[in-house]
Design an enzyme around this catalytic site. Structure first.
Site, PDB file in Angstrom:
ATOM      1  N   HIS A 268       0.881  -1.188   0.000  1.00 34.93           N
ATOM      2  CA  HIS A 268       0.000   0.000   0.000  1.00 34.93           C
ATOM      3  C   HIS A 268       0.914   1.232   0.000  1.00 34.93           C
ATOM      4  O   HIS A 268       1.711   1.412  -0.918  1.00 34.93           O
ATOM      5  CB  HIS A 268      -0.910  -0.116   1.219  1.00 34.93           C
ATOM      6  CG  HIS A 268      -2.080   0.818   1.277  1.00 34.93           C
ATOM      7  ND1 HIS A 268      -2.436   1.648   0.255  1.00 34.93           N
ATOM      8  CD2 HIS A 268      -2.990   1.049   2.274  1.00 34.93           C
ATOM      9  CE1 HIS A 268      -3.514   2.341   0.617  1.00 34.93           C
ATOM     10  NE2 HIS A 268      -3.866   2.009   1.831  1.00 34.93           N
ATOM     11  N   HIS A 309      -2.312  -2.322  -9.692  1.00 36.23           N
ATOM     12  CA  HIS A 309      -3.296  -1.739  -8.787  1.00 36.23           C
ATOM     13  C   HIS A 309      -4.541  -2.600  -8.785  1.00 36.23           C
ATOM     14  O   HIS A 309      -4.901  -3.147  -9.824  1.00 36.23           O
ATOM     15  CB  HIS A 309      -3.667  -0.312  -9.228  1.00 36.23           C
ATOM     16  CG  HIS A 309      -4.235   0.508  -8.133  1.00 36.23           C
ATOM     17  ND1 HIS A 309      -5.559   0.469  -7.802  1.00 36.23           N
ATOM     18  CD2 HIS A 309      -3.646   1.364  -7.261  1.00 36.23           C
ATOM     19  CE1 HIS A 309      -5.771   1.275  -6.782  1.00 36.23           C
ATOM     20  NE2 HIS A 309      -4.626   1.826  -6.424  1.00 36.23           N
ATOM     21  N   ASP A 365       2.828   5.448  -6.699  1.00 31.57           N
ATOM     22  CA  ASP A 365       4.085   5.343  -5.957  1.00 31.57           C
ATOM     23  C   ASP A 365       5.316   5.223  -6.847  1.00 31.57           C
ATOM     24  O   ASP A 365       6.437   5.255  -6.345  1.00 31.57           O
ATOM     25  CB  ASP A 365       4.034   4.125  -5.023  1.00 31.57           C
ATOM     26  CG  ASP A 365       3.042   4.346  -3.899  1.00 31.57           C
ATOM     27  OD1 ASP A 365       3.036   5.446  -3.347  1.00 31.57           O
ATOM     28  OD2 ASP A 365       2.276   3.422  -3.591  1.00 31.57           O
TER      29      ASP A 365
HETATM   30  N1  CMC Z   1       4.823  -6.979 -10.219  1.00 27.21           N
HETATM   31  C1  CMC Z   1       4.702  -8.194 -10.791  1.00 27.21           C
HETATM   32  N2  CMC Z   1       3.541  -8.872 -10.915  1.00 27.21           N
HETATM   33  C2  CMC Z   1       2.450  -8.263 -10.419  1.00 27.21           C
HETATM   34  C3  CMC Z   1       2.493  -6.993  -9.819  1.00 27.21           C
HETATM   35  C4  CMC Z   1       3.741  -6.346  -9.723  1.00 27.21           C
HETATM   36  N3  CMC Z   1       3.832  -5.127  -9.163  1.00 27.21           N
HETATM   37  N4  CMC Z   1       1.254  -6.642  -9.414  1.00 27.21           N
HETATM   38  C5  CMC Z   1       0.455  -7.658  -9.765  1.00 27.21           C
HETATM   39  N5  CMC Z   1       1.175  -8.652 -10.381  1.00 27.21           N
HETATM   40  C6  CMC Z   1       0.657  -9.881 -10.958  1.00 27.21           C
HETATM   41  C7  CMC Z   1       0.335 -10.916  -9.886  1.00 27.21           C
HETATM   42  O1  CMC Z   1       1.445 -11.755  -9.622  1.00 27.21           O
HETATM   43  C8  CMC Z   1      -0.815 -11.671 -10.532  1.00 27.21           C
HETATM   44  O2  CMC Z   1      -0.288 -12.537 -11.512  1.00 27.21           O
HETATM   45  P1  CMC Z   1      -1.014 -13.969 -11.803  1.00 27.21           P
HETATM   46  O3  CMC Z   1      -2.383 -13.615 -12.320  1.00 27.21           O
HETATM   47  O4  CMC Z   1      -0.140 -14.626 -12.802  1.00 27.21           O
HETATM   48  O5  CMC Z   1      -1.062 -14.679 -10.478  1.00 27.21           O
HETATM   49  C9  CMC Z   1      -1.580 -10.568 -11.271  1.00 27.21           C
HETATM   50  O6  CMC Z   1      -0.598  -9.576 -11.583  1.00 27.21           O
HETATM   51  C10 CMC Z   1      -2.710  -9.938 -10.442  1.00 27.21           C
HETATM   52  O7  CMC Z   1      -2.133  -9.469  -9.233  1.00 27.21           O
HETATM   53  P2  CMC Z   1      -2.838  -9.474  -7.812  1.00 27.21           P
HETATM   54  O8  CMC Z   1      -1.792  -9.609  -6.764  1.00 27.21           O
HETATM   55  O9  CMC Z   1      -3.959 -10.470  -7.801  1.00 27.21           O
HETATM   56  O10 CMC Z   1      -3.437  -8.031  -7.801  1.00 27.21           O
HETATM   57  P3  CMC Z   1      -4.006  -7.287  -6.544  1.00 27.21           P
HETATM   58  O11 CMC Z   1      -5.115  -6.452  -7.022  1.00 27.21           O
HETATM   59  O12 CMC Z   1      -4.291  -8.238  -5.442  1.00 27.21           O
HETATM   60  O13 CMC Z   1      -2.759  -6.406  -6.054  1.00 27.21           O
HETATM   61  C11 CMC Z   1      -1.259  -4.648  -5.756  1.00 27.21           C
HETATM   62  C12 CMC Z   1      -2.652  -5.053  -6.255  1.00 27.21           C
HETATM   63  C13 CMC Z   1      -1.149  -3.144  -5.801  1.00 27.21           C
HETATM   64  C14 CMC Z   1      -1.105  -5.090  -4.269  1.00 27.21           C
HETATM   65  C15 CMC Z   1      -0.173  -5.322  -6.637  1.00 27.21           C
HETATM   66  O14 CMC Z   1      -0.301  -4.886  -7.971  1.00 27.21           O
HETATM   67  C16 CMC Z   1       1.244  -5.054  -6.130  1.00 27.21           C
HETATM   68  O15 CMC Z   1       1.727  -5.792  -5.265  1.00 27.21           O
HETATM   69  N6  CMC Z   1       1.925  -3.989  -6.655  1.00 27.21           N
HETATM   70  C17 CMC Z   1       3.232  -3.616  -6.154  1.00 27.21           C
HETATM   71  C18 CMC Z   1       3.083  -2.823  -4.870  1.00 27.21           C
HETATM   72  C19 CMC Z   1       2.598  -1.414  -5.140  1.00 27.21           C
HETATM   73  O16 CMC Z   1       3.106  -0.724  -6.003  1.00 27.21           O
HETATM   74  N7  CMC Z   1       1.628  -0.997  -4.336  1.00 27.21           N
HETATM   75  C20 CMC Z   1       1.085   0.388  -4.398  1.00 27.21           C
HETATM   76  C21 CMC Z   1      -0.317   0.416  -4.877  1.00 27.21           C
HETATM   77  S1  CMC Z   1      -0.847   2.088  -5.312  1.00 27.21           S
HETATM   78  C22 CMC Z   1      -0.826   2.970  -3.830  1.00 27.21           C
HETATM   79  C23 CMC Z   1      -1.960   2.609  -2.980  1.00 27.21           C
HETATM   80  O17 CMC Z   1      -3.056   3.132  -3.205  1.00 27.21           O
HETATM   81  O18 CMC Z   1      -1.764   1.816  -2.074  1.00 27.21           O
END
Ligand code: CMC
Length: 426
Positions: A268, A309, A365
């Site tokens: 986050h 995201h 971010d």
């Molecule tokens: N790098 C590599 N792979 C990713 C990433 C990433 N940053 N984000 C998502 N994926 C992949 C994930 O492995 C999954 O792949 P598969 O379908 O093959 O299993 C797919 O994309 C969907 O990901 P998810 O984890 O189910 O997506 P989510 O909606 O649960 O997670 C997130 C959202 C923001 C936690 C995630 O994208 C992430 O960890 N990003 C990096 C951390 C980050 O930058 N966070 C800040 C978010 S914006 C500020 C805020 O409002 O908090």
């Protein structure tokens, strides 16, 4: 006219149920009438991480994640970033309308009056280790602040709530600056009510011990815009924490501490800190292809921080604005050498099928850390800067929640998967 309803057929019993939609959504509680046999609990939904569950109705922030749209109270974020000040946005989030000149002057006066914290809070900060993480200090000092305002427990009085909201919006920058100064071994300055919100914060952070600090109008404006961009983002993890904790009628200081704790995580608001670490670790543009391969290898558990995201499946509109702002800061402070790595990382990722197929784009971010670093903030301060802006959103959402007649104490259900009843025989 079409009926706003759905029909669900239970194939276990052959029975069909007409369920009226509420504002276009299926009211989960209506599923409880679907039973087999008649005396069971009724049907529940299973939605880990609330991927498809609206927990509230809200009039504050609108996001269209597919189109990359973000609006506060109907105003596009791009227009607010360009035309309004952060305090205007605070008023807008809280009251639903942009303030008149008088209302804005009044808010600025109230904030100026409330920015100072009790002298004893300075001793509280001295109690932390000099290398304590500033986010840990902010979270603890918010909880501590609750003990100064026992009247804040009266959460059902809207006037009292507004007073606490003003106090919190005003004092969070001061507490944040004190966390910085504890790490830097500097004395704690008192706010200057004659300065703007952003200027006051920058001075509280960067001024010498005698209070001297020369404001740069570009950096003051950029700081203000960054607060605006982070001000609200509907029902994200930390806002849900604020609403969830607030729903038990905790005082807003304690609830805000909980929201800030949720923000602290690297998935986050802690992501801006993680982005900078990642860019430093990559170190050179030549290392980017190898890093991207590691990210794509699921076993590595490495993520491209600042990308992806839950809601945006397009470029995060805040990231676009921040990328432009970065150049304004670099003009004043000199180029950040990590920018080249970030730009190349973005270019390569946006052309790679792994990221394209999963609709992973830069989020807020990805570039914010570069700006913060160039402005002179150490990496651990990044999530704290996020929290200063977001405080206005957390409090507006909390206020809305307490006025919402549909809300009760937050209490999800579970699907129990543990052992059936057994007796204590070892
Ligand atoms: N790098 C590599 N792979 C990713 C990433 C990433 N940053 N984000 C998502 N994926 C992949 C994930 O492995 C999954 O792949 P598969 O379908 O093959 O299993 C797919 O994309 C969907 O990901 P998810 O984890 O189910 O997506 P989510 O909606 O649960 O997670 C997130 C959202 C923001 C936690 C995630 O994208 C992430 O960890 N990003 C990096 C951390 C980050 O930058 N966070 C800040 C978010 S914006 C500020 C805020 O409002 O908090």
């Amino acid at each position: 006219m079409t009926k706003e309803a759905v029909t669900i057929t239970d194939h276990r019993t052959g029975e069909s149920y007409d369920i009226d939609l509420v504002d276009g959504a299926l009211p989960a509680i209506a599923l409880r009438q679907i039973k087999t046999p008649d005396d069971d609990f009724g049907l529940m939904t299973y939605d880990p991480a609330f991927s498809n569950t609206a927990s509230c109705k809200s009039t504050i922030t609108y996001i269209d994640g597919d189109k990359g749209i973000l609006e506060y109270r109907g105003y596009p974020i791009e227009e607010l970033a360009e035309k309004s000040s952060f305090l205007e946005v605070v008023h807008l989030l809280l009251h639903g309308e942009l303030p008149s000149d008088d209302e804005l002057a009044q808010l600025a006066g109230t904030v100026g009056e409330n920015m100072a914290v009790d002298e004893s809070m300075k001793k509280f900060f001295d109690g932390f280790l000099e290398d304590a993480h500033p986010m840990g200090m902010l979270i603890s000092s918010l909880a501590c602040l609750a003990t100064y305002y026992p009247d804040a427990k009266n959460v059902n009085d809207p006037e009292n709530r507004l007073q606490q909201i003003h106090r919190l919006v005003s004092k969070v920058p001061t507490l944040s600056a004190y966390a910085f100064r504890r790490n830097a071994g500097l004395s704690y300055l008192d706010p200057d009510p004659t300065q703007s919100f952003a200027a006051n914060f920058l001075r509280l952070v960067f001024a010498d011990d005698d209070g001297s600090y020369t404001q740069n109008p570009v950096l003051e404006r950029v700081m203000d815009v960054l607060f605006t961009l982070h001000a609200d983002h509907e029902q994200n993890c930390s806002t849900s924490a604020m609403r969830g904790v607030g729903s038990s009628y905790s005082d807003p200081y304690s609830s805000l501490a909980a929201a800030a704790a949720a923000l602290y995580g690297p998935l986050h608001g802690g992501a801006n800190e993680a982005v900078l670490r990642m860019l430093n670790e990559i170190g050179d543009k030549d290392n980017i292809p190898g890093f991207i391969e590691q990210v794509k290898d699921k076993d590595s558990k490495i993520r491209l921080m600042g990308f992806g995201h839950r809601v945006y499946k397009n470029y995060d509109p805040r990231a676009k604005i921040i990328k432009k702002l970065a150049y304004e800061v670099f003009e004043v402070q000199g180029m950040n050498p990590l920018l080249d790595i970030a730009l190349e990382l973005e270019r390569i990722a946006l052309e790679d099928n792994y990221f394209v197929d999963r609709k992973l784009y830069p989020n807020v971010d990805f570039y914010s850390g570069l700006i913060y670093q160039s402005m002179g903030f150490p990496t651990p301060m990044f999530p704290v800067l996020f929290a200063i802006g977001r405080t206005s959103g957390w409090l507006s959402q909390w206020n809305e929640c307490l006025d919402d007649k549909d809300q009760r104490i937050a209490r999800p259900r579970q699907l129990y998967q543990g052992s059936p009843k057994r007796s204590y025989d070892k």
